[in-house]
Write a protein that holds these residues in place. Structure first.
Motif, PDB file in Angstrom:
ATOM      1  N   LEU A  19      45.897 -43.177 114.508  1.00 42.27           N
ATOM      2  CA  LEU A  19      44.546 -44.060 114.425  1.00 42.27           C
ATOM      3  C   LEU A  19      44.889 -45.448 113.771  1.00 42.27           C
ATOM      4  O   LEU A  19      44.222 -46.325 114.236  1.00 42.27           O
ATOM      5  CB  LEU A  19      43.270 -43.233 113.626  1.00 42.27           C
ATOM      6  N   ALA A  20      45.708 -45.504 112.858  1.00 41.94           N
ATOM      7  CA  ALA A  20      45.758 -46.506 111.879  1.00 41.94           C
ATOM      8  C   ALA A  20      46.540 -47.545 112.907  1.00 41.94           C
ATOM      9  O   ALA A  20      46.432 -48.807 112.817  1.00 41.94           O
ATOM     10  CB  ALA A  20      46.696 -46.471 110.678  1.00 41.94           C
ATOM     11  N   THR A  21      47.547 -47.332 113.657  1.00 40.72           N
ATOM     12  CA  THR A  21      48.462 -48.042 114.473  1.00 40.72           C
ATOM     13  C   THR A  21      47.217 -48.685 115.798  1.00 40.72           C
ATOM     14  O   THR A  21      47.414 -49.852 115.930  1.00 40.72           O
ATOM     15  CB  THR A  21      49.481 -47.216 115.228  1.00 40.72           C
ATOM     16  N   LEU A  22      46.567 -48.052 116.084  1.00 41.27           N
ATOM     17  CA  LEU A  22      45.463 -48.474 117.218  1.00 41.27           C
ATOM     18  C   LEU A  22      44.704 -49.498 116.449  1.00 41.27           C
ATOM     19  O   LEU A  22      44.572 -50.621 117.239  1.00 41.27           O
ATOM     20  CB  LEU A  22      44.592 -47.655 117.756  1.00 41.27           C
ATOM     21  N   PHE A  23      44.316 -49.235 115.062  1.00 45.57           N
ATOM     22  CA  PHE A  23      43.374 -50.182 114.718  1.00 45.57           C
ATOM     23  C   PHE A  23      44.085 -51.596 114.194  1.00 45.57           C
ATOM     24  O   PHE A  23      43.869 -52.585 114.539  1.00 45.57           O
ATOM     25  CB  PHE A  23      42.757 -49.597 113.320  1.00 45.57           C
ATOM     26  N   ARG A  24      45.403 -51.483 113.734  1.00 41.52           N
ATOM     27  CA  ARG A  24      46.083 -52.687 113.443  1.00 41.52           C
ATOM     28  C   ARG A  24      46.663 -53.506 114.607  1.00 41.52           C
ATOM     29  O   ARG A  24      46.484 -54.652 114.724  1.00 41.52           O
ATOM     30  CB  ARG A  24      47.361 -51.957 112.930  1.00 41.52           C
ATOM     31  N   PHE A  25      47.000 -52.808 115.670  1.00 45.62           N
ATOM     32  CA  PHE A  25      47.240 -53.475 117.060  1.00 45.62           C
ATOM     33  C   PHE A  25      46.150 -54.396 117.421  1.00 45.62           C
ATOM     34  O   PHE A  25      46.364 -55.651 117.717  1.00 45.62           O
ATOM     35  CB  PHE A  25      47.512 -52.498 118.235  1.00 45.62           C
ATOM     36  N   PHE A  26      44.967 -53.808 117.539  1.00 45.15           N
ATOM     37  CA  PHE A  26      43.752 -54.890 117.971  1.00 45.15           C
ATOM     38  C   PHE A  26      43.281 -55.668 116.895  1.00 45.15           C
ATOM     39  O   PHE A  26      43.111 -56.940 117.219  1.00 45.15           O
ATOM     40  CB  PHE A  26      42.789 -53.770 118.322  1.00 45.15           C
ATOM     41  N   ALA A  27      43.464 -55.246 115.460  1.00 37.08           N
ATOM     42  CA  ALA A  27      43.247 -56.234 114.437  1.00 37.08           C
ATOM     43  C   ALA A  27      44.297 -57.387 114.358  1.00 37.08           C
ATOM     44  O   ALA A  27      43.839 -58.590 114.076  1.00 37.08           O
ATOM     45  CB  ALA A  27      42.852 -55.580 113.246  1.00 37.08           C
ATOM     46  N   TYR A  28      45.465 -57.338 114.565  1.00 35.89           N
ATOM     47  CA  TYR A  28      46.420 -58.019 114.575  1.00 35.89           C
ATOM     48  C   TYR A  28      46.381 -59.078 115.562  1.00 35.89           C
ATOM     49  O   TYR A  28      46.303 -60.445 115.405  1.00 35.89           O
ATOM     50  CB  TYR A  28      47.998 -57.503 114.654  1.00 35.89           C
ATOM     51  N   ARG A  29      45.938 -58.729 116.890  1.00 30.63           N
ATOM     52  CA  ARG A  29      45.785 -59.735 118.113  1.00 30.63           C
ATOM     53  C   ARG A  29      44.481 -60.612 117.803  1.00 30.63           C
ATOM     54  O   ARG A  29      44.609 -61.606 117.993  1.00 30.63           O
ATOM     55  CB  ARG A  29      45.893 -58.660 119.206  1.00 30.63           C
ATOM     56  N   ARG A  30      43.522 -59.614 117.113  1.00 36.47           N
ATOM     57  CA  ARG A  30      42.290 -60.579 117.075  1.00 36.47           C
ATOM     58  C   ARG A  30      41.996 -61.488 115.732  1.00 36.47           C
ATOM     59  O   ARG A  30      41.375 -62.582 116.070  1.00 36.47           O
ATOM     60  CB  ARG A  30      41.085 -59.531 117.282  1.00 36.47           C
ATOM     61  N   TYR A  31      42.563 -60.978 114.735  1.00 34.66           N
ATOM     62  CA  TYR A  31      42.221 -61.327 113.499  1.00 34.66           C
ATOM     63  C   TYR A  31      43.456 -62.067 112.601  1.00 34.66           C
ATOM     64  O   TYR A  31      43.255 -62.962 111.994  1.00 34.66           O
ATOM     65  CB  TYR A  31      41.416 -60.659 112.554  1.00 34.66           C
ATOM     66  N   VAL A  32      44.613 -61.492 112.825  1.00 32.43           N
ATOM     67  CA  VAL A  32      45.582 -61.836 111.944  1.00 32.43           C
ATOM     68  C   VAL A  32      46.480 -62.784 112.686  1.00 32.43           C
ATOM     69  O   VAL A  32      46.733 -63.924 112.050  1.00 32.43           O
ATOM     70  CB  VAL A  32      46.473 -60.620 111.643  1.00 32.43           C
TER      71      VAL A  32
END
Length: 157
Positions: free
Chosen positions: A139-152
């Motif tokens: 769950l955390a990996t899915l969240f991180r992948f999309f958050a890294y691409r979109r925000y980080v």
């Protein structure tokens, strides 16, 4: 070249770029996963074959947070300098702050699954902890992948 052909080529290139990023993100994530889960198991259960347990056997949630913290540092270096190096912008402070914010949520997701498993379901075995951590990690990996691409790791230059 027709408009449809141009759109098809652009779409293929865009999809290819996302897949390359996902593959690199996966390699970095796999290494971080080994550090995270290996560290957690050493902290809570000790060396394989040991009967005493690890130094944090009485604090599995804190051990989860600590192991994930070390894996986060590895993840930052791998993603910053390999996965998303083409998005380098130079504002490392802002990027690192966003990265840490995203990872705090990721830590909460992973530690939360251990908390649920231990305190609400009552599972206290190595198998129960590892199933909970792997579920949280997914769950955390899915969240991180999309958050890294979109925000980080975005180009703001």
């Amino acid at each position: 070249m027709s408009v449809l052909a141009l759109l098809t080529l652009r779409m293929r290139d865009a999809i290819g770029a996302v897949w390359r990023e996902a593959a690199k993100f996966g390699v970095v994530g796999a290494l971080a996963f080994v550090v995270d889960n290996g560290g957690y198991n050493l902290l809570v259960f000790g060396l394989p074959g040991g009967e005493v347990g690890g130094p944090m056997r009485m604090a599995p949630v804190l051990a989860s947070v600590m192991a994930t913290g070390v894996a986060t540092v590895l993840s930052w270096v791998g993603n910053r300098y390999w996965t998303y190096r083409h998005r380098w912008c130079g504002n490392v402070t802002q990027e690192l702050a966003l990265f840490l914010s995203v990872n705090i949520v990721g830590v909460a997701i992973t530690a939360g699954t251990v908390f649920l498993s231990r305190h609400l379901i009552g599972l206290e075995s190595a198998l129960g902890d590892n199933v909970a951590r792997i579920s949280g990690w997914v769950l955390a990996t899915l969240f991180r992948f999309f958050a890294y691409r979109r925000y980080v790791f975005v180009t703001h230059c």
